[in-house]
Scaffold this active site. Structure first.
Site, mmCIF file in Angstrom:
data_model
loop_
_atom_site.group_PDB
_atom_site.id
_atom_site.type_symbol
_atom_site.label_atom_id
_atom_site.label_comp_id
_atom_site.label_asym_id
_atom_site.label_seq_id
_atom_site.Cartn_x
_atom_site.Cartn_y
_atom_site.Cartn_z
ATOM 1 N N ASN A 117 0.806 -1.227 0.000
ATOM 2 C CA ASN A 117 0.000 0.000 0.000
ATOM 3 C C ASN A 117 0.843 1.283 0.000
ATOM 4 O OD1 ASN A 117 0.636 -0.757 2.603
ATOM 5 N ND2 ASN A 117 -1.478 -1.212 3.161
ATOM 6 N N ASP A 147 1.585 -9.140 4.101
ATOM 7 C CA ASP A 147 0.553 -8.694 5.056
ATOM 8 C C ASP A 147 -0.863 -8.888 4.531
ATOM 9 O OD1 ASP A 147 2.735 -7.931 6.463
ATOM 10 O OD2 ASP A 147 2.425 -5.777 6.282
ATOM 11 N N MET A 193 4.214 -11.625 11.784
ATOM 12 C CA MET A 193 4.174 -10.284 11.168
ATOM 13 C C MET A 193 2.781 -9.917 10.663
ATOM 14 S SD MET A 193 7.616 -9.822 8.926
ATOM 15 C CE MET A 193 9.183 -9.397 9.666
ATOM 16 N N ARG A 195 1.802 -6.305 10.903
ATOM 17 C CA ARG A 195 1.542 -4.950 11.399
ATOM 18 C C ARG A 195 0.112 -4.792 11.913
ATOM 19 N NH1 ARG A 195 4.634 -0.842 11.707
ATOM 20 N NH2 ARG A 195 6.319 -1.880 10.627
#
Ligand code: F6P
Length: 419
Positions: A117, A147, A193, A195
């Site tokens: 992104n 992600d 992971m 975020r």
């Protein structure tokens, strides 16, 4: 399009690497060649390297079919990556003038950026600038991130392979936990992971099957994390079984908005996008468990391993990564700009998907999170729907090409010296 004769293409990789990102690079390269472009340049370390004049002519590096196969099987960013945020156009026109000067010198028709992104923000800004200042260069984004948090796409290349590694490794850790009897039991906390998005942590549910119960609890960053409730849950689980395995996202936050990782020994590093480096969540929680409950604990951070595991990739993922690379190049060749390729799922069983292109302005800087209804009501696991969504994406294997018992990778000779 002003030019009738096709000139050159430039491609870059940006953001956190994945095990499939080079397959997209191979897809861009192959499609550019097949569509008659002259040269395909690769930016070294993304837009940041390009601004410093660092790039390679890919045809000097990908010479044979074997090189292309090796590239598809090489994890991490072959060209090097960067986390660099372009300034707003009105804030610093010179940066854009410089980039377009370099692109003009290289006679670029198509600019493909493989990223997540934040990287799509680069495509958005460059295509906006190109439009306002009358450039013919087409800027197209190729999705990539472990992600899986990009908007408007069913999923992102890189996610499936990381999910496969996580499902497999969590299963192996659970099995290891069964082996030894420990007085007062043991609690293993695995940090994953992602975020602010829990897609990867949720993928730990894939360890569950006939021969394995799966993780005893899964904590996603989409929900507020309560340490006292967590400790109560650990006590409850330990009263029932000797080895408890809990998966937590690196991005879980407490009610005050603080990352749990900030309570432990963590890094002070913040990247160009203002993201704090998240690490130490599992270590912090394991310490709290041992202090409060007094049992043996182990903290495992999958860390870099989950995105660099070229030996445990999903075939679907590698094939789709290649396809979206090709689709991005095709879109740019057909005159589109300011767009990103998305994956559209057609069916789960058999799994079928296709690609489309969407306006990058609707994707850049956005984060797609796990929907609440795919997290169990008590907030400590994910639903069967979640598992059914991820399962098709981890299917099939791609074996590394082994030399002397170790996977062989493709690399840019003198890469470190080029820095
Ligand atoms: O960009 C994806 C990602 O893998 C995130 O899941 C993670 O928080 C971050 O990168 C870690 O990046 P680094 O290895 O640079 O600290």
């Amino acid at each position: 399009m002003a030019n009738t004769k096709k000139r050159n293409v430039i491609v870059g990789q940006s953001g956190g690497p994945t095990a499939a990102i080079n397959s997209s690079l191979a897809g861009v390269y192959r499609t550019a060649i097949e569509r008659g472009y002259n040269k395909v340049y690769g930016m070294l370390h993304g837009i940041q390297g390009l601004m410093e004049g660092r790039y390679v002519d890919l045809s000097e590096h990908i010479k044979t079919g074997l090189d292309e196969e090796l590239l598809k099987r090489t994890p991490a960013a072959y060209l090097g990556s960067c986390r660099y945020k372009l300034p707003e156009i009105h804030e610093n026109r010179e940066v854009y003038e410089k980039i377009f000067e370099i692109l003009d010198e290289l006679e670029i028709d198509c600019f493909i950026y493989i990223g997540g992104n934040d990287s799509m923000d680069t495509i958005k800004k460059l295509s906006d600038y190109g439009l306002v200042f009358g450039s013919d260069i087409r800027f197209v984004g190729c999705p990539k991130t472990i992600d899986n948090d990009l908007a408007l796409t069913d999923h992102t290349p890189g996610f499936g392979s990381a999910a496969k590694y996580i499902g497999t490794s969590v299963k192996e850790v659970i099995r290891d936990g069964w082996s030894l009897e420990t007085e007062h039991g043991q609690v293993i906390i695995i940090e994953i992971m992602g975020r602010n998005a829990g897609w990867l942590t949720g993928a730990s549910i894939l360890s569950k099957g006939e021969d394995c119960d799966g993780p005893d609890a899964i904590y996603l960053p989409e929900l507020t994390f309560d340490i006292d409730k967590f400790l109560d849950n650990v006590r409850r689980l330990l009263s029932k079984k000797a080895s408890v395995v809990i998966c937590v996202s690196e991005g879980i936050k407490t009610a005050d908005g603080k990352y749990v990782s900030e309570s432990g020994e963590t890094s002070a590093y913040t990247d160009a996008f203002g993201h704090k480096q998240l690490a130490g969540t599992a270590a912090f929680l394991a310490r709290r468990v041992s202090e409060e409950i007094g049992c043996k604990t182990r903290a495992i951070e999958f860390s870099t391993l989950q995105r660099a595991a070229g030996h445990m990739v999903s075939r679907i993922d590698i094939l789709e990564a290649y396809e979206v690379g090709g689709a991005a190049m095709k879109a740019a060749d057909e005159g589109l700009s300011g767009m990103m390729v998305v994956i559209v799922r057609l069916s789960d069983d058999p799994y079928q998907a296709t690609t489309e292109v969407k306006d990058v302005h609707k994707i850049a800087n956005d984060e797609r999170l796990v929907p609440r209804e795919w997290i169990t009501e008590d907030g400590t696991s994910v639903t069967e729907e979640f598992a059914s969504y991820v399962r098709p994406l981890i299917q099939g294997d791609v074996q590394p090409i082994m030399v002397n018992g170790i996977p062989r990778h493709l690399y840019v000779p003198g890469f470190q010296e080029l820095l």
